[in-house]
Design a protein around this motif. Structure first.
Motif, PDB file in Angstrom:
ATOM      1  N   GLU A 107       0.846  -1.186   0.000  1.00  0.00           N
ATOM      2  CA  GLU A 107       0.000   0.000   0.000  1.00  0.00           C
ATOM      3  C   GLU A 107       0.885   1.241   0.000  1.00  0.00           C
ATOM      4  O   GLU A 107       1.273   1.755   1.046  1.00  0.00           O
ATOM      5  N   GLY A 108       1.202   1.699  -1.172  1.00  0.00           N
ATOM      6  CA  GLY A 108       2.137   2.819  -1.299  1.00  0.00           C
ATOM      7  C   GLY A 108       3.563   2.300  -1.270  1.00  0.00           C
ATOM      8  O   GLY A 108       3.917   1.476  -0.434  1.00  0.00           O
ATOM      9  N   GLY A 137      -2.122   2.945  -3.880  1.00  0.00           N
ATOM     10  CA  GLY A 137      -1.732   4.187  -3.222  1.00  0.00           C
ATOM     11  C   GLY A 137      -0.767   4.997  -4.058  1.00  0.00           C
ATOM     12  O   GLY A 137      -0.865   5.065  -5.280  1.00  0.00           O
ATOM     13  N   GLN A 164      -3.717   6.366  -7.796  1.00  0.00           N
ATOM     14  CA  GLN A 164      -4.321   7.580  -7.272  1.00  0.00           C
ATOM     15  C   GLN A 164      -4.178   8.704  -8.300  1.00  0.00           C
ATOM     16  O   GLN A 164      -3.707   8.500  -9.419  1.00  0.00           O
TER      17      GLN A 164
END
Length: 457
Positions: A107-108, A137, A164
């Motif tokens: 996540e990122g 992310g 994103q």
């Protein structure tokens, strides 16, 4: 030999002796530590019942720890990373189970190279088994994203990218020269409502980099008009792709969806069996051209036709020309204003879609259903197993209800008329049975209930 030279020689010999002694002591220390580890393990076998479990059973428990997680994260508080923190024996067992490390969610992606190194170690523990990787992310560190994808190499079988609002795809992930020879499933999602995520060229090049791809899902994508020129994108024939979703079924309720069929202009998909398109922004001739040159064994087709699609020369009648090109179709779902009645008229002719088994029509706007056409279609189609007419304001008459129920009971057809979750046909049958069974009992109560039912639906 002078006294100074002798002193130097003696000092060097002393240093060598010290080094040998240190090496010996280090070996003794290692042996003592190993002995200590064995003693602790032996002690645990008496005081800890978990330590007495067979390795095979412990491996099964560890596998169950991650079975309910779609893709585990690199987190010391979550399995499988948490299993490494308990004791050495658990760590040894966890590291020896490749299936614990075949799925990973990031996540990122931080700027730190150390995090990519941790991901590399995770993937190495899979010992060559197929990898399922999810990245979501902030993915604007192009170098690290590409490095992680390269680490997976031929192990990468599933890839999910959730992007994103950060500009175009090729500005975030360097795909130049990228290849994913073993990739089977690709999911590309966008969390952006305004910013274009990629160009049609990006989508086509992703497919080109994955020659073994069988399933591809583009959800919520907004396309930039950069690269829309015909000569800018090299056409692609993909012989493995069987499932292509350009959007999500939920986009049927969105006035203007965030997906695009423009990529179909550059694709030939001879193995395609399942196609979903939520934005028909290409012309009738371009769509027919795609189906004609692909000649796919299409099994399922879902089209969401918006009102503004009329500007591309799309209409209820022109859809029939596309359907004639795909006679293998067994499941059809069409959403859009004005398409329902036209399709019913067309498909009464069994030469159009002769193998049709499941039909769903979702007009996306209130309209009165023509049940005479519905009955004619179902009576002329011996292959139809389910029919759904998703309407919100078209209550059938009693004679239509009985005719449809007779078809459902006689031929075993699953018939649904009404909004999602409410079947008007079943409701009306239930109300009629109440009248029949209770004609002389509580008549006024039934009238109130019936009026309330109509007002709700």
């Amino acid at each position: 030999m002078s006294s100074a030279a002798a002193f130097i020689v003696g000092l060097r010999e002393h240093i060598d002796d010290l080094a040998a002694t240190i090496q010996l002591q280090e070996l003794l220390l290692c042996d003592l530590k190993e002995e200590q580890r064995r003693a602790r393990k032996h002690l645990n076998s008496f005081v800890d019942p978990m330590a007495r479990l067979p390795v095979e059973l412990l491996s099964e428990i560890f596998t169950l720890c991650v079975s309910g997680v779609a893709r585990p994260r690199i987190n010391c508080c979550e399995a499988p990373m948490s299993l490494l923190q308990v004791c050495q024996s658990w760590r040894d067992v966890a590291l020896a189970i490749p299936n614990l490390w075949t799925r990973l969610r990031v996540e990122g992606l931080p700027c730190r190279d150390e995090f990519v190194d941790m991901c590399t170690a995770w993937i190495g523990r899979a010992k060559g088994k197929p990898i399922s990787l999810s990245l979501s992310g902030v993915l604007n560190i192009s170098r690290n994203v590409r490095r992680l994808l390269d680490v997976c190499g031929r192990q990468l079988h599933e890839l999910s990218l959730e992007l994103q609002d950060q500009g175009l795809l090729d500005q975030r992930i360097d795909l130049q020269g990228a290849t994913f020879p073993s990739l089977r499933t690709l999911v590309l999602k966008s969390a952006s409502r305004i910013t274009p995520i990629c160009t049609p060229k990006d989508s086509v090049e992703l497919l080109r980099a994955a020659p073994a791809l069988s399933e591809c899902y583009f959800h919520g994508m907004r396309y930039s008009r950069i690269g829309f020129g015909e000569g800018y994108i090299s056409p692609l024939t993909h012989t493995s792709l069987t499932t292509l979703h350009l959007g999500h079924p939920e986009d049927a309720d969105v006035e203007i969806s965030k997906n695009s069929a423009v990529v179909l202009k550059y694709l030939t998909l001879p193995a395609l069996r399942d196609l979903l398109v939520t934005e028909l922004d290409i012309s009738e001739s371009e769509t027919i051209s795609f189906f004609t040159r692909s000649s796919p064994p299409l099994y399922r087709l879902e089209l969401i036709i918006k009102e503004h699609t009329a500007s591309m020369n799309w209409g209820p009648g022109t859809l029939a020309q596309c359907l004639q090109v795909i006679p293998t179709l067994e499941e059809l779902r069409v959403s859009g204003p004005g398409c329902a009645s036209a399709l019913l008229v067309l498909m009464i002719n069994e030469r159009i879609l002769p193998n049709l088994r499941h039909l769903t029509l979702w007009p996306c706007s209130p309209q009165r259903a023509d049940y005479a056409l519905v009955l004619a279609l179902l009576r002329s189609r011996s292959t139809v197993e389910s029919f759904k007419f998703m309407l919100g304001s078209s209550w059938p008459h009693d004679e239509d209800v009985f005719a449809l129920r007779e078809l459902a009971d006689g031929r075993g057809i699953d018939i649904h008329v009404g909004p999602f979750g409410i079947n008007y046909i079943d409701l009306r049958i239930k109300l009629i049975s109440v009248i029949w069974d209770h004609t002389n009992l509580e008549w006024q109560r039934f009238v109130v209930w019936g009026a309330w039912t109509h007002s709700v639906f």
